[in-house]
Design an enzyme around this catalytic site. Sequence first.
Site, short mmCIF file in Angstrom:
data_model
loop_
_atom_site.label_atom_id
_atom_site.label_comp_id
_atom_site.label_asym_id
_atom_site.label_seq_id
_atom_site.Cartn_x
_atom_site.Cartn_y
_atom_site.Cartn_z
N GLN A 19 8.98 69.88 95.51
CA GLN A 19 8.96 69.28 96.31
C GLN A 19 10.18 68.58 96.29
O GLN A 19 10.93 68.11 95.32
CB GLN A 19 8.46 67.66 96.16
CG GLN A 19 8.19 66.53 97.26
CD GLN A 19 7.69 67.20 98.64
OE1 GLN A 19 8.75 66.22 99.57
NE2 GLN A 19 7.40 67.12 99.01
N SER A 35 -3.07 53.22 109.16
CA SER A 35 -3.40 54.07 110.83
C SER A 35 -4.77 55.32 110.86
O SER A 35 -5.29 55.84 111.64
CB SER A 35 -2.13 54.30 110.74
OG SER A 35 -2.24 55.17 112.19
N LEU A 42 -3.43 62.89 112.47
CA LEU A 42 -2.97 63.67 113.88
C LEU A 42 -2.17 64.98 113.78
O LEU A 42 -2.64 65.61 114.41
CB LEU A 42 -2.16 62.14 114.38
CG LEU A 42 -3.03 61.44 115.06
CD1 LEU A 42 -1.78 60.26 115.85
CD2 LEU A 42 -3.70 61.31 115.61
N GLU A 62 3.67 66.06 102.54
CA GLU A 62 3.41 64.94 101.17
C GLU A 62 2.96 63.59 101.81
O GLU A 62 2.10 63.45 101.00
CB GLU A 62 4.70 65.18 100.42
CG GLU A 62 4.18 64.06 99.25
CD GLU A 62 4.27 64.99 98.38
OE1 GLU A 62 3.94 64.08 96.88
OE2 GLU A 62 3.92 66.31 97.82
N ASN A 102 11.35 67.53 106.32
CA ASN A 102 11.81 66.62 106.00
C ASN A 102 13.13 66.17 106.73
O ASN A 102 13.41 64.90 106.77
CB ASN A 102 12.03 66.18 104.18
CG ASN A 102 10.08 66.65 104.33
OD1 ASN A 102 9.49 65.45 103.78
ND2 ASN A 102 9.67 67.53 102.69
N ARG A 105 12.05 65.42 109.99
CA ARG A 105 12.06 64.06 110.15
C ARG A 105 12.92 62.44 110.10
O ARG A 105 12.39 61.62 110.03
CB ARG A 105 10.73 63.83 109.85
CG ARG A 105 9.58 65.00 109.80
CD ARG A 105 8.59 64.82 109.27
NE ARG A 105 7.24 63.55 108.92
CZ ARG A 105 6.64 63.08 109.32
NH1 ARG A 105 6.68 64.30 110.81
NH2 ARG A 105 6.67 61.96 109.26
N ALA A 106 14.39 63.60 108.95
CA ALA A 106 15.38 62.69 108.04
C ALA A 106 14.11 61.55 107.79
O ALA A 106 14.35 60.05 107.44
CB ALA A 106 15.34 61.46 109.67
#
Length: 374
Positions: A19, A35, A42, A62, A102, A105-106
């Site tokens: 990873q 959440s 989601l 992850e 990743n 999505r920063a």
Amino acid sequence: MQHKYATLKMTQIHRNEGQPREHFNEAELTELAESLKEYGLLQPIVVRKKEGASGYELVAGERRYRANKMAGNITIEAKILLPETDETITDLDSFKRAMTENITRADMTPLEEARGFKKVLDQEDGATAQSVAKNFKKSVQYVNQRLALLDLRPELAQAVNDGHIGTSAAVQVAALNKDSQKNLFDKWKKGDFNGSDNALIHVAYAMRKQEKAQQESMVEVEEVSDEEKATQSKARAKTRTDLDRIEEICGLLVEIGKMDGAELFRHLEGEVGARLEQMERVSEAVQKARWALRQAKAHADASELVVSPTAQAPDLAEAARAHEANVNGPEDSEQADDEAAPNAVAEQAHLDTEHADSETDSDAPDREPALASA
């Protein structure tokens, strides 16, 4: 890529040991877990079947996987990747998908991105900085600057990962030799730069110029003539005299600043506009002079910190590799050369970074980085 969706047991999923992301914010994971308890997942995680292994390996998601585990859920929605042909999805394919998610999505630190780019360059046939940039929708300059960070000392890399030193400053520091990096880091730890990346950038840049000058002087040493020495001495004396005279001018400006506006108007009747323009020119000249002196201060700091290439501490790891190569013969020596090749990529990253800096500054090709406004 073909895929299907399924609900999998958490016990069926194995983490990807390769990873690209290593750091996860525990507070954010806890928030996401809460959440998930309330709203559910989601967006499914992405997994693949790995040849020779039971269950599924995590490809992307992850963070969602960890939060789902923290929430106490025993199942999770997953998107299962299916190979286009009889060929399996390779480890590198899986790694690149995880990197893509990743980076988009920063969520990765600069060093994680750097190691990810490096892995693709090392493992993908024919990969270049250009192809890596295209794969991950980044500029070549972005990729090269990240790769340059791999030349940082471990303690500096940690400071970057922790967010204490910004990427732009870290790229400048990474261009220095390891001993110069240590000296600069020690000064930074003492708080001498007041937490300013801008000041760090300027001192690192000045140190790099001085390192280059030392390297060039080692190649070709030109003896300074008596005439040149006299010229340099005269120039130094003039500079100091000019700066001393500024104190006199400063005193005049202080006196004018104390005067009442109405009184100034009476004294300068008919000349107020012209005198104001004069003062604007003075102000602009002061800004430029202050800029030059700040650059001089950066070079003064750099001269105390930079380590000459001839004075660097020996690289014991490199020495051990060289010794092993001599003992084991030419075959192992060739392998050592292959292992050293990635360093050439990092060096190119430094060159590309410097080239990019010069391209963005049309006023002067070799101009130093701009200081923020005082």
